[in-house]
Write a protein that holds these residues in place. Structure first.
Motif, PDB file in Angstrom:
ATOM      1  N   ILE A 338     -32.345  36.203  -3.724  1.00 16.16           N
ATOM      2  CA  ILE A 338     -32.251  34.757  -3.978  1.00 16.16           C
ATOM      3  C   ILE A 338     -32.414  33.965  -2.675  1.00 16.16           C
ATOM      4  CG2 ILE A 338     -30.781  35.038  -6.005  1.00 16.16           C
ATOM      5  CD1 ILE A 338     -28.398  34.233  -4.213  1.00 16.16           C
ATOM      6  N   GLU A 339     -32.900  34.660  -1.638  1.00 22.43           N
ATOM      7  CA  GLU A 339     -33.040  34.011  -0.328  1.00 22.43           C
ATOM      8  C   GLU A 339     -33.963  32.798  -0.402  1.00 22.43           C
ATOM      9  OE1 GLU A 339     -34.788  35.143   4.104  1.00 22.43           O
ATOM     10  OE2 GLU A 339     -34.312  36.745   2.684  1.00 22.43           O
ATOM     11  N   ALA A 340     -35.089  32.945  -1.127  1.00 21.37           N
ATOM     12  CA  ALA A 340     -36.031  31.831  -1.231  1.00 21.37           C
ATOM     13  C   ALA A 340     -35.411  30.651  -1.993  1.00 21.37           C
ATOM     14  CB  ALA A 340     -37.302  32.296  -1.934  1.00 21.37           C
ATOM     15  N   TRP A 341     -34.577  30.969  -2.967  1.00 27.79           N
ATOM     16  CA  TRP A 341     -33.907  29.910  -3.721  1.00 27.79           C
ATOM     17  C   TRP A 341     -32.922  29.139  -2.839  1.00 27.79           C
ATOM     18  CZ3 TRP A 341     -34.646  27.768  -8.402  1.00 27.79           C
ATOM     19  CH2 TRP A 341     -35.481  28.427  -9.297  1.00 27.79           C
ATOM     20  N   MET A 342     -32.268  29.865  -1.898  1.00 28.64           N
ATOM     21  CA  MET A 342     -31.284  29.217  -1.034  1.00 28.64           C
ATOM     22  C   MET A 342     -31.927  28.190  -0.108  1.00 28.64           C
ATOM     23  SD  MET A 342     -28.464  30.565  -2.000  1.00 28.64           S
ATOM     24  CE  MET A 342     -27.278  30.201  -0.728  1.00 28.64           C
ATOM     25  N   SER A 343     -33.206  28.422   0.244  1.00 29.86           N
ATOM     26  CA  SER A 343     -33.893  27.500   1.152  1.00 29.86           C
ATOM     27  C   SER A 343     -34.923  26.624   0.431  1.00 29.86           C
ATOM     28  CB  SER A 343     -34.599  28.297   2.262  1.00 29.86           C
ATOM     29  OG  SER A 343     -35.508  29.222   1.693  1.00 29.86           O
ATOM     30  N   ALA A 344     -34.847  26.611  -0.917  1.00 29.15           N
ATOM     31  CA  ALA A 344     -35.838  25.851  -1.692  1.00 29.15           C
ATOM     32  C   ALA A 344     -35.629  24.345  -1.527  1.00 29.15           C
ATOM     33  CB  ALA A 344     -35.747  26.240  -3.170  1.00 29.15           C
ATOM     34  N   ASP A 345     -36.722  23.587  -1.704  1.00 30.72           N
ATOM     35  CA  ASP A 345     -36.673  22.125  -1.632  1.00 30.72           C
ATOM     36  C   ASP A 345     -36.355  21.575  -3.032  1.00 30.72           C
ATOM     37  OD1 ASP A 345     -36.956  19.481  -1.124  1.00 30.72           O
ATOM     38  OD2 ASP A 345     -39.116  19.515  -0.768  1.00 30.72           O
ATOM     39  N   PHE A 346     -35.185  20.993  -3.193  1.00 33.22           N
ATOM     40  CA  PHE A 346     -34.774  20.484  -4.506  1.00 33.22           C
ATOM     41  C   PHE A 346     -34.996  18.973  -4.648  1.00 33.22           C
ATOM     42  CE2 PHE A 346     -32.504  24.494  -4.399  1.00 33.22           C
ATOM     43  CZ  PHE A 346     -32.651  24.945  -5.704  1.00 33.22           C
ATOM     44  N   ILE A 347     -35.587  18.355  -3.628  1.00 31.04           N
ATOM     45  CA  ILE A 347     -35.852  16.907  -3.731  1.00 31.04           C
ATOM     46  C   ILE A 347     -36.806  16.591  -4.888  1.00 31.04           C
ATOM     47  CG2 ILE A 347     -36.874  14.938  -2.526  1.00 31.04           C
ATOM     48  CD1 ILE A 347     -35.709  16.018   0.049  1.00 31.04           C
ATOM     49  N   PRO A 348     -37.922  17.346  -5.068  1.00 30.76           N
ATOM     50  CA  PRO A 348     -38.777  17.079  -6.234  1.00 30.76           C
ATOM     51  C   PRO A 348     -38.032  17.215  -7.560  1.00 30.76           C
ATOM     52  CG  PRO A 348     -39.936  18.463  -4.660  1.00 30.76           C
ATOM     53  CD  PRO A 348     -38.516  18.381  -4.194  1.00 30.76           C
ATOM     54  N   PHE A 349     -37.101  18.163  -7.618  1.00 28.14           N
ATOM     55  CA  PHE A 349     -36.314  18.341  -8.851  1.00 28.14           C
ATOM     56  C   PHE A 349     -35.472  17.090  -9.125  1.00 28.14           C
ATOM     57  CE2 PHE A 349     -32.453  19.710 -11.034  1.00 28.14           C
ATOM     58  CZ  PHE A 349     -32.976  20.431 -12.105  1.00 28.14           C
ATOM     59  N   LYS A 350     -34.828  16.567  -8.093  1.00 29.35           N
ATOM     60  CA  LYS A 350     -33.997  15.372  -8.270  1.00 29.35           C
ATOM     61  C   LYS A 350     -34.863  14.166  -8.641  1.00 29.35           C
ATOM     62  CE  LYS A 350     -30.618  17.002  -4.868  1.00 29.35           C
ATOM     63  NZ  LYS A 350     -30.104  16.831  -3.493  1.00 29.35           N
ATOM     64  N   THR A 351     -36.039  14.062  -7.999  1.00 32.79           N
ATOM     65  CA  THR A 351     -36.942  12.941  -8.333  1.00 32.79           C
ATOM     66  C   THR A 351     -37.391  13.025  -9.782  1.00 32.79           C
ATOM     67  OG1 THR A 351     -37.733  12.958  -6.045  1.00 32.79           O
ATOM     68  CG2 THR A 351     -39.062  11.768  -7.651  1.00 32.79           C
ATOM     69  N   SER A 352     -37.763  14.234 -10.219  1.00 34.73           N
ATOM     70  CA  SER A 352     -38.182  14.405 -11.614  1.00 34.73           C
ATOM     71  C   SER A 352     -37.060  14.050 -12.561  1.00 34.73           C
ATOM     72  CB  SER A 352     -38.624  15.854 -11.858  1.00 34.73           C
ATOM     73  OG  SER A 352     -39.706  16.189 -11.040  1.00 34.73           O
ATOM     74  N   LEU A 353     -35.829  14.407 -12.185  1.00 33.15           N
ATOM     75  CA  LEU A 353     -34.680  14.178 -13.060  1.00 33.15           C
ATOM     76  C   LEU A 353     -34.433  12.688 -13.267  1.00 33.15           C
ATOM     77  CD1 LEU A 353     -32.497  15.759 -14.591  1.00 33.15           C
ATOM     78  CD2 LEU A 353     -31.043  15.577 -12.575  1.00 33.15           C
ATOM     79  N   TRP A 354     -34.323  11.913 -12.158  1.00 29.33           N
ATOM     80  CA  TRP A 354     -34.035  10.489 -12.358  1.00 29.33           C
ATOM     81  C   TRP A 354     -35.230   9.744 -12.946  1.00 29.33           C
ATOM     82  CZ3 TRP A 354     -37.111   6.920 -10.154  1.00 29.33           C
ATOM     83  CH2 TRP A 354     -37.702   7.152  -8.932  1.00 29.33           C
ATOM     84  N   LEU A 355     -36.432  10.204 -12.611  1.00 29.93           N
ATOM     85  CA  LEU A 355     -37.626   9.558 -13.161  1.00 29.93           C
ATOM     86  C   LEU A 355     -37.727   9.813 -14.674  1.00 29.93           C
ATOM     87  CD1 LEU A 355     -40.209   7.981 -12.642  1.00 29.93           C
ATOM     88  CD2 LEU A 355     -41.315  10.119 -11.978  1.00 29.93           C
ATOM     89  N   GLY A 356     -37.470  11.040 -15.079  1.00 27.41           N
ATOM     90  CA  GLY A 356     -37.522  11.370 -16.516  1.00 27.41           C
ATOM     91  C   GLY A 356     -36.435  10.668 -17.297  1.00 27.41           C
ATOM     92  N   LEU A 357     -35.216  10.626 -16.729  1.00 29.50           N
ATOM     93  CA  LEU A 357     -34.112   9.950 -17.421  1.00 29.50           C
ATOM     94  C   LEU A 357     -34.384   8.457 -17.542  1.00 29.50           C
ATOM     95  CD1 LEU A 357     -31.020  11.746 -15.805  1.00 29.50           C
ATOM     96  CD2 LEU A 357     -31.823  11.949 -18.166  1.00 29.50           C
ATOM     97  N   SER A 358     -34.859   7.836 -16.467  1.00 33.63           N
ATOM     98  CA  SER A 358     -35.103   6.390 -16.474  1.00 33.63           C
ATOM     99  C   SER A 358     -36.191   6.020 -17.472  1.00 33.63           C
ATOM    100  CB  SER A 358     -35.510   5.910 -15.079  1.00 33.63           C
ATOM    101  OG  SER A 358     -34.588   6.319 -14.119  1.00 33.63           O
TER     102      SER A 358
END
Length: 545
Positions: A338-358
């Motif tokens: 899970i090393e790659a997951w620990m250093s993954a960029d989650f900013i796109p995930f957060k952007t998708s989340l608020w954009l989809g909800l809005s």
């Protein structure tokens, strides 16, 4: 009589609500007009047409686009009809229908990435054959990114067959169709003959617009084409996007005309579809009463294979996201981490989340107000974004945002998504809304409740299940938007979709797989949450189940 007509304040409130509904919908569609006018101005300039004609990429790009579009449409229709013919209304049909939501929720970009992981020269399929073939290096296959767009057409066909099967499922919901099949079977007719002569003439005219939506999407698809389509020259949609993204005004004008060419191509395919349907009704419908033998359908077997392959693609993407090292020709990763997951960029995930909800929440509010207070008829124009190619609409949006200085802003980004989220929510919710028993509303209003309170306390709570499902669908549509995010976001916002597509050319499969998993997780979470809330609310209410 005057005593039965609504009093003046009630009429004023009703008129105000009507204009509110019209104003909200206009905010989504009207700002497109300046951009479409600009495209129209470029359309009549002969010099731009000459430049497109003289471009060395145009001919090959058009051939690849037409090949992938026609192949995907014909194959998708064949797969969906063949499995329906074989299974409806047997018990196996129910199992097929239950698998559809998962297959529909898988975003196109994630499907394309999984398809490449499986069929690329260094993909899992080549690794599985390696012990027999004795390869030490990836074979020189042209299984993806072929010059004619065949791999793109096959991937689109599989993905769009799930959508067409969902359309057929809804059309077959009427009980009399199952009764007709049962009666015809009892008279000795076989399934293919029954569908060809009895069922297809009934559901065919109602499938034309969904099929046009499939053709429109295939014509203008960019995200899947960047992963599976030809590179140089690319498909015509990708070429159009490249011209529109260029800073040279001449190339931007070429992009505007190219987006109109895509629209003209769609209209030509629509005319061809109408002619084909007329010929089918004229010559293929020959019900002579002769019982024909049942044939084994290859297409229905291919559909089953494509379903299990789609589930396999999801698993393959997940394994790649955990693979620490996985070099050719190893069939499985050397180690999982899970090393790659620990250093993954989650900013796109957060952007998708608020954009989809809005965007899904705003679209839901607009749709509820429109369905309650808007006009009852002449709503077909609201579905135009579903059957028009994406590129001219996204280009028109960008032109407007640019002149309003709203490009690269959150408001502009949400507005750009609303153009596609709103029609899907309306399409999903309109049927249930129109079927709501009006006597409940009349009873509540007779007891003194205003129309607003009646909706808030009675109608919308009773329609909570379709409302939640429509919201989840709108959220999924927002997550999958690629071109509107690129144009309206102006490079300042990155979603999981844009990030996954951008990484597809980097060669870093682990990072790309992680973004693909995040891309798949969001729709599954939305539909899962909608189902959980619906079941929780209906737990002690039999009428809501």
């Amino acid at each position: 009589m005057n005593t039965l007509s609504p009093c003046k304040p009630v009429r004023l409130v009703s008129k105000g609500s009507f204009w509110l509904a019209l104003g909200l919908i206009s905010m989504v569609f009207l700002p497109l007009m300046p951009g479409l006018y600009r495209i129209g101005v470029d359309f009549v300039q002969a010099s731009h047409w000459l430049a497109i004609w003289q471009d060395s990429q145009t001919k090959s790009a058009l051939i690849a686009t037409l090949t992938s579009t026609i192949m995907s449409g014909v194959l998708a229709l064949g797969l969906a009809l063949s499995i329906s013919t074989e299974q409806y209304p047997l018990k196996a049909w129910q199992a097929t229908v239950k698998r559809l939501p998962v297959l529909l929720a898988m975003p196109h970009a994630a499907f394309a990435i999984g398809f490449a992981f499986l069929f690329a020269p260094a993909g899992w399929l080549a690794r599985a054959i390696t012990p027999l073939a004795g390869w030490n290096t990836p074979p020189n296959w042209l299984t993806v990114q072929d010059p004619y767009g065949i791999s793109l057409g096959i991937a689109l066909a599989i993905k769009e067959s799930f959508f067409l099967l969902w359309v057929i499922m809804n059309l077959l919901g009427e009980r009399y169709i199952a009764q007709q099949i049962t009666v015809a079977r009892s008279m000795g007719y076989q399934r293919q003959q029954i569908w060809r002569s009895i069922i297809l003439p009934q559901i065919g005219p109602r499938m034309i617009w969904p099929f046009m939506a499939v053709l429109a999407y295939s014509l203008s698809v960019v995200d899947m084409a960047l992963i599976l389509g030809p590179g140089t020259p690319p498909t015509f949609a990708v070429l159009t996007w490249q011209w529109l993204s260029d800073t040279d005004p001449q190339l931007q004008a070429q992009g505007n005309i190219a987006s109109v060419i895509l629209l003209i191509t769609l209209l030509a395919l629509g005319i061809l579809l109408r002619v084909s349907w007329w010929l089918y009704q004229r010559f293929a419908l020959n019900f002579t009463g002769i019982r024909q033998p049942n044939r084994i359908s290859v297409m229905s077997r291919l559909y089953r294979l494509s379903v299990w392959m789609s589930f396999g693609l999801m698993g393959l993407i997940f394994i790649w996201s955990l693979a620490q090292s996985w070099f050719f020709p190893s069939l499985w990763p050397d180690a999982l981490s899970i090393e790659a997951w620990m250093s993954a960029d989650f900013i796109p995930f957060k952007t998708s989340l608020w954009l989809g909800l809005s965007s899904s929440f705003l679209a839901l509010v607009m749709v509820l107000i429109w369905l309650e207070w808007g006009p009852r008829h002449s709503n077909a124009w609201l579905y135009a974004p579903l059957i028009f190619p994406v590129i001219p609409l996204a280009a028109a949006q960008y032109f407007t945002l640019l002149h309003l200085h709203l490009d690269g802003t959150a408001i502009g980004l949400i507005w750009s998504h609303l153009l596609w989220v709103l029609p899907y929510i309306l399409l999903s919710l309109a049927g249930a809304y129109r079927q709501f028993d009006p006597r409940l509303m009349l009873t509540a209003q007779a007891l003194g409740y205003s129309r607003w309170k009646t909706c808030l306390y009675i109608k919308w709570p009773l329609l909570m299940r379709p409302i939640l499902a429509a919201t989840a669908l709108g959220f999924t549509v927002s997550i999958a938007q690629y071109l509107p995010t690129l144009f309206a976001g102006a490079g300042r916002y990155s979603t999981v979709t844009t990030e996954a597509i951008a990484l597809s050319s980097s060669g870093n499969r682990r990072t790309m797989a992680i973004q693909s998993v995040l891309l798949m997780v969001l729709p599954f979470l939305a539909f899962g949450l909608a189902a959980m809330v619906s079941n929780w609310r209906a737990k002690h209410r039999r009428g809501l189940r």
